[in-house]
Design a protein around this motif. Structure first.
Motif, short mmCIF file in Angstrom:
data_model
loop_
_atom_site.label_atom_id
_atom_site.label_comp_id
_atom_site.label_asym_id
_atom_site.label_seq_id
_atom_site.Cartn_x
_atom_site.Cartn_y
_atom_site.Cartn_z
N PHE A 98 13.51 14.29 2.71
CA PHE A 98 13.21 14.39 3.41
C PHE A 98 13.44 15.90 3.74
N VAL B 205 2.12 21.32 0.35
CA VAL B 205 1.02 20.55 1.68
C VAL B 205 0.42 21.75 2.36
N GLY C 216 2.37 2.03 -3.20
CA GLY C 216 1.67 2.40 -4.61
C GLY C 216 1.25 3.43 -4.36
N ALA C 217 0.94 4.10 -2.46
CA ALA C 217 0.85 5.68 -2.70
C ALA C 217 1.65 6.15 -2.81
N TRP D 225 2.08 18.65 -5.61
CA TRP D 225 1.58 18.88 -4.01
C TRP D 225 2.07 19.28 -2.98
N ALA E 146 10.56 16.69 1.30
CA ALA E 146 8.91 16.92 1.51
C ALA E 146 9.16 17.45 2.81
N LEU F 47 0.83 -1.47 -0.22
CA LEU F 47 0.04 -0.24 0.05
C LEU F 47 0.84 1.32 0.10
N TRP G 102 2.11 6.53 -6.73
CA TRP G 102 0.63 7.21 -7.02
C TRP G 102 1.07 9.20 -6.59
N TYR G 103 1.27 9.09 -5.57
CA TYR G 103 2.04 10.69 -4.81
C TYR G 103 2.95 10.99 -6.43
N ASN H 266 8.07 21.55 1.38
CA ASN H 266 6.85 21.13 1.21
C ASN H 266 6.25 20.49 -0.01
N ASP H 267 7.21 19.35 -0.72
CA ASP H 267 6.90 19.77 -1.64
C ASP H 267 7.59 18.01 -2.37
N PHE H 268 5.95 17.44 -1.49
CA PHE H 268 5.76 15.74 -1.48
C PHE H 268 5.61 14.88 -2.65
N PHE I 140 -2.94 19.37 -5.09
CA PHE I 140 -3.10 18.16 -4.95
C PHE I 140 -3.13 17.85 -6.21
#
Lengths: 434, 311
Positions: B269, B62, B50-51, B60, B272, B47, B54-55, B276-278, B67
């Motif tokens: 790290f 925050v 996959g997430a 994205w 993200a 999971l 997808w991200y 905030n650049d996830f 998104f």
């Protein structure tokens, strides 16, 4: 019928599960904020970086009084402490995890980023519309960083000026003049501070002048020194690098020489805690006075003057209400109560407020027993007037890391100051250009 | 084949469940017993993987709560990102240094402590003890020792040596981080090697001695081949571990000086949680996964050439 699933069917099921998992994961990430306002009493959560039990006790007392007055609106307010070093990162993680607090302290350096992003709610209508709030009492200069268009996106809760704590025992032992006397004579300059620090360090075998929390990483704390040279890292509109301008080159040259030529400041990789008696002077915020335990004689004086005069510098913490929070209106209402004139006076014990009526030595002295009225007048009351805040920018996080990496080349004895500052500008100009 | 069973006086009869064959029971028991692990792997590995993928296809932010599907933009950005190239290089240096030092030191210690000499148990305990110490606490203590005025340079001064400012210059900072990590984990590899060494039949050494083989020849021709499965395991674990280093960098150097110790995970790290650049950070995470997978598969394939007596 075959007793087990056929290979094809198993494969299909695994595929369906994987796709479902992906969709589930995709839907959970970056979820839109919950804007629904609950009609019943709600629980509010506010993140702070203080872990001081006394301060938290004062917060909780104010919150409990609000809950008692408004049982139909709010059932509880919880104050959640996040360590300062990880504060903004943790806050961001909570936002990413769709678990934002209702209210949060926000560091001044990140103010433009939070305000511009739309993450915060405009609290001005709520503050202005609250009976007895006296919005006009708030100092315009304190609000500047938190405003966008005509809105106010956080209340500048703490306005803590930087000053110089002095270990008078070490300085007297080194036969150096008392900084307070130099202040009175108008001779309290950075050059004088450097000479006193170097002499005290040599005599004591300890350290001289420490810019607290700088540690060769948090370079923005050097703004307390740059102010005397009228230097800024970037222009006011945040679009032009100013590390190569003469004021900054001169200020950085002074700092470099103070470290590596005069040994007036501890070099990289050397720790010295003023409050443990390990240095002669430290530049820090007055809220640190609580760390003094009476083991040595001390004084608090304003920041020295540089070639361009004396510049006061403050650090700010704002309280913002998150748009992505579950109860933004209830949170804004609580903020209006938490910071009304009466509670602002109570909180002034620890956090100099942005209210003009409360910025006087008498009010602050009642809550700061370790500091005299003279010290409070000189460092806090006068220090907030016309003060600069530490550097901030809408891209501050990237700029902070990029400048830190570039300035690392400066912190060696034979550094070419101009060349390092030029490379710093080269590194950050793309970020400033947006 | 449906079966029925009489209940009571036989007034009522109802259908009994189909009797399971032994094969059915084995099948169910097998899946039931593996279900917790399989479910755990799905929830905590498949999971999230996959997430993250997808991200990585999204822009994205925050703070701005945006998104937006960005397709392969984040992957295109990686190709042109000098910061990523620099972090890959830093990861390479870290991995090479760690793997070479860790495995060679662990093997040397294991061979040494496999001798029947007094005090070997105490030394095994000493070398293994850092493994059970909290990583962050261990790193903080080393941070103090490695300061300019810290314990290491204090010791060197006693010997008349003026030590460098370990964490403030590029080459020594990376070396310091590697050494701190080696001392932290070398005990674990040492124990694995010790276990393997104790499984090597003594009579092989006896025979080699009778044939006139020296110590180095015995080590090269008997010890290494016979512990090669453990060597494979240790090298896979160490290489994967070296690519995942983060806490040591965060505590000791913060990625500096400059960007000399900004390894891939630290860069991820930063993207993200600092910037905030996830979405971009997720793309880097996918790249890291790909690198780890490729290296593991490569080692697994090459084992046929150097790993002996695999079961």
């Amino acid at each position: 019928m075959h007793h087990s699933l056929s290979r094809h069917r198993r494969t299909a099921l695994v595929g369906i599960a994987a796709v479902a998992a992906l969709l589930l994961a995709g839907c959970s990430g970056g979820a839109q904020p919950s804007q629904s306002e609950s009609t019943g009493p709600v629980d509010l959560r506010m993140t702070v970086w203080t872990a001081d039990e006394t301060q938290l006790g004062v917060f909780q007392k104010i919150a409990d009084a609000y809950v008692a007055d408004n049982p139909d609106k709010v059932s509880s307010v919880t104050f959640e402490t996040i360590p300062f070093a990880d504060y903004t990162t943790t806050l961001t993680t909570q936002l990413a995890g769709d678990n934002p607090p209702d209210l949060a302290w926000i560091l001044e350096s990140y103010a433009p980023q939070f305000v511009a992003s739309g993450a915060l709610v405009d609290v001005k209508p709520t503050l202005e519309g609250t009976d007895g709030y006296e919005y006009d009492d708030l100092l315009d200069s304190s609000l500047a960083l938190w405003q966008k268009d005509d809105g106010l996106y956080a209340y500048p809760f703490s306005n803590s000026p930087f000053g110089v704590f002095v270990n008078t025992d070490q300085i007297a032992a080194a036969g150096q003049p008392n900084p307070a006397d130099l202040v009175a004579e108008g001779k309290w300059t950075y050059d004088a501070a450097r000479d006193i620090a170097a002499a005290a360090a040599k005599a004591s075998g300890k350290q001289g002048l420490v810019v607290r929390d700088f540690d060769y990483k948090v370079w923005e704390n050097l703004a307390t020194i740059w102010g005397g040279w009228d230097a800024e890292p970037w222009s006011e509109d945040g679009k032009t690098c100013e590390f190569t301008k003469k004021p900054m080159v001169d200020a950085m040259t002074w700092i470099h020489d103070a470290i590596f030529d005069d040994a007036a400041m501890p070099g990289p990789g050397t720790t010295a805690d003023f409050f443990a008696g390990e240095s002669a002077m430290t530049i820090t915020q007055i809220s640190r006075a609580s760390a003094l335990d009476g083991s040595f004689g001390w004084d608090l004086v304003p920041l020295p003057s540089g070639p361009e005069g004396q510049q006061n510098v403050i650090g700010q913490a704002g309280i913002g209400v998150f748009a992505a929070g579950e109860h933004p209106q209830a949170a804004a209402d609580f903020l209006a109560y938490f910071t009304n004139p009466e509670n602002a006076e109570t909180l002034a014990a620890y956090f100099p407020p942005p209210r003009e009526s409360l910025l006087n030595a008498e009010t602050l002295a009642a809550a700061n027993p370790k500091l005299s009225e003279d010290q409070l007048q000189a460092v806090v009351v006068d220090g907030i007037q016309d003060a600069e805040t530490k550097p901030s920018h809408v891209e501050f996080a990237r700029l902070e890391d990029t400048v830190r990496a570039s300035l690392d080349a400066l912190w060696v004895p034979d550094a070419d100051v101009k060349a390092v500052l030029a490379s710093t500008c080269d590194a950050i100009e793309p970020l400033l250009a947006g | 084949m449906a079966q029925t069973a009489a209940i009571g006086t036989g007034v009522g009869r109802r259908t009994s469940p189909r009797r399971l064959t032994a094969a059915h029971r084995d099948w169910i028991a097998g899946y039931a017993m593996t279900a917790p692990v399989v479910l755990g792997a799905i929830v905590f590995v498949v999971l999230p993987l996959g997430a993250v993928f997808w991200y990585s296809l999204h822009d994205w932010n925050v703070l701005a709560n945006s998104f937006v599907l960005a397709g392969l933009d984040n992957y295109e950005r990686m190709v042109a990102d000098p910061g990523l190239r620099s972090s890959l290089l830093a990861s390479l240096w870290f991995s090479v240094g760690l793997v070479v030092l860790n495995i060679s030191l662990a093997l040397a210690l294991a061979v040494l402590l496999n001798q029947k000499l007094p005090g070997t148990t105490a030394f095994r305990t000493i070398f293994f003890s850092p493994v059970v110490v909290s990583l962050v606490a261990w790193t903080i203590v080393w941070g103090f020792l490695l300061q300019d005025d810290g314990g290491i340079n204090g010791f060197l001064r006693l010997l008349g040596i003026d030590g460098p400012n370990w964490l403030r210059t590029g080459p020594t900072a990376m070396l310091a981080v590697i050494v701190v990590q080696v001392f932290k984990n070398v005990g674990l590899n040492m124990i694995l090697f010790l276990a393997a060494l104790q499984g090597v039949p003594e009579d092989l050494y006896e025979a080699a001695r009778l044939d006139g083989a020296g110590a180095w020849r015995r080590f090269r021709s008997i010890t290494v081949p016979l512990i090669s499965p453990t060597l494979l395991l240790v090298s896979i674990l160490t290489i994967v571990g070296s690519l995942e280093v983060f806490a040591q960098i965060a505590v000791l150097t913060g990625g500096g000086p400059g960007s000399s110790t900004t390894v891939l995970v630290y860069y991820l790290f930063q993207q993200a949680f600092r910037f905030n650049d996830f979405g971009y950070a997720s793309a880097i995470a996918v790249l890291l996964f790909g690198i780890v997978l490729a290296l593991t598969l490569l080692q697994w394939q090459t084992r046929k050439r150097w790993v002996f007596h695999e079961n």
